[in-house]
Design an enzyme around this catalytic site. Structure first.
Site, mmCIF file in Angstrom:
data_model
loop_
_atom_site.group_PDB
_atom_site.id
_atom_site.type_symbol
_atom_site.label_atom_id
_atom_site.label_comp_id
_atom_site.label_asym_id
_atom_site.label_seq_id
_atom_site.Cartn_x
_atom_site.Cartn_y
_atom_site.Cartn_z
ATOM 1 N N GLY A 36 0.801 -1.238 0.000
ATOM 2 C CA GLY A 36 0.000 0.000 0.000
ATOM 3 C C GLY A 36 0.826 1.277 0.000
ATOM 4 N N GLN A 97 -11.853 21.927 7.088
ATOM 5 C CA GLN A 97 -11.519 21.917 8.530
ATOM 6 C C GLN A 97 -10.546 23.076 8.742
ATOM 7 O OE1 GLN A 97 -12.871 19.772 10.838
ATOM 8 N NE2 GLN A 97 -11.748 20.645 12.544
ATOM 9 N N ASP A 170 -25.368 29.242 0.479
ATOM 10 C CA ASP A 170 -25.213 29.800 1.832
ATOM 11 C C ASP A 170 -24.409 31.094 1.730
ATOM 12 O OD1 ASP A 170 -22.485 29.086 1.646
ATOM 13 O OD2 ASP A 170 -22.874 27.120 2.513
ATOM 14 N N LYS A 194 -28.393 28.498 4.975
ATOM 15 C CA LYS A 194 -28.152 27.082 5.276
ATOM 16 C C LYS A 194 -27.560 26.935 6.670
ATOM 17 C CE LYS A 194 -24.358 24.693 3.913
ATOM 18 N NZ LYS A 194 -23.375 24.100 3.004
ATOM 19 N N GLY A 228 -25.773 17.102 -0.716
ATOM 20 C CA GLY A 228 -26.891 17.530 0.121
ATOM 21 C C GLY A 228 -27.218 19.013 -0.030
#
Ligand code: R5P
Length: 299
Positions: A36, A97, A170, A194, A228
């Protein structure tokens, strides 16, 4: 001299930039080891020594893999004698974030920008970063360009607009709506209200009376993730009588069942950019990035 280096997640923006700037482009070799781990390799290291090296790697999913490949490339380019390293990350992962929403959380975008800087990047360029102030974590030579002009031009050329209005889903996306409205000839723009639950992520659109009846409504945002926000906004304006719903966004991440949500929202047209590959990638962010690169490279 300058050279463009395309990472495994450059989505061909590297070649477009090379053509626009008329400079050479090399593609990193890459593979994943059986355990990986990521492997990258510069094919022609002699082209790195003493040159400005522009590394293009968009940080879409799998984000952590793409981030680590970028860090490996920056560090190796330094080792091979690059003069200045300019990182172009058209989609900047972790940009949502941008602060501690709950006590104990990291400011993830700060962590990422510090990693990029401390690996050896002198300059950083991204597109429609979620919050522009996040760039302070990189320092002086960080640039954010907008794709909204390209999106607006695409809409103008492909959709018949009679009496359009631009809406942000928003308040945070209002500057995008303003830009698109400006390019479309100074048409009307507004925003929906929103609210997102910080724990469950559930979104609610507060009903707000908008003058959308019988009009083409262009909803613009920086990111479509789960779909959404856009689906709710589209539903809300449809219920208020919009004639056509057109969606423009920079980064179409389309996670989970986003496609299904968008289909059910009965949107007439969706346009996104090539910062994240998808079936909606109809415009390229290479032109605004090339402009900034010309300034940095003093072309
Ligand atoms: C949030 O403030 C962003 O601008 C986007 O509206 C949001 O990230 C979209 O997420 P989703 O598609 O999951 O609603």
């Amino acid at each position: 001299m300058a050279i463009i280096v395309g990472g495994p997640a450059s989505n061909n923006i590297d070649s477009k930039l090379a053509e626009m700037l008329n400079i050479p482009c090399v593609k990193l070799e890459h593979k994943i080891f059986p355990d990986g781990e990521s492997y990258i390799r510069f094919p022609e290291t002699e082209k790195i020594m003493g040159n400005d090296v522009i590394i293009v790697q968009s940080l879409y999913s799998p984000q952590d893999k793409h981030i680590f490949e970028l860090l490996l490339a920056i560090d190796a380019a330094k080792d091979f004698g690059a003069k200045n390293i300019i990182v172009v990350a058209p989609y900047l992962a972790y940009s949502r974030q941008d602060r501690r929403f709950l006590e104990g959380e990291p400011i993830s975008v700060k962590t990422l920008l510090k990693l990029i800087k401390h690996s050896g990047a002198e300059y950083f360029i991204t597109v429609d970063i979620h919050k522009e102030y996040s760039l302070e974590h990189f320092g002086r030579n960080a640039y954010n360009v907008t794709a909204m002009e390209e999106i607006a031009k695409h809409i103008r050329e492909n959709i018949e607009l009679r009496n359009a209005i631009v809406l942000a889903p928003d308040k945070g996306a209002l500057s995008h709506a303003m830009k698109v409205a400006e390019v479309l000839g100074g048409i009307e723009y507004d925003y929906l209200e929103k609210k997102r639950d910080p724990i469950t992520g559930e979104i609610k659109v507060k009903p707000k009376e908008l003058p959308v009846k019988e009009r083409e409504v262009i909803i613009v945002d920086d990111i479509i993730s789960t779909g959404g926000t856009i689906a709710l906004a589209a539903k809300s304006v449809r219920e208020q009588g919009a004639r056509k719903v057109i969606v423009g966004c920079t980064h179409a991440l389309l996670v989970g069942n986003a496609r299904e949500k968008l289909r059910k929202a009965k949107i007439d047209y969706i346009v996104a950019t090539d910062t994240v590959p998808s079936e909606y990638s109809k415009v390229s962010v290479a032109p605004p990035i090339a402009k900034v690169l010309k300034n940095i490279l003093k072309f």
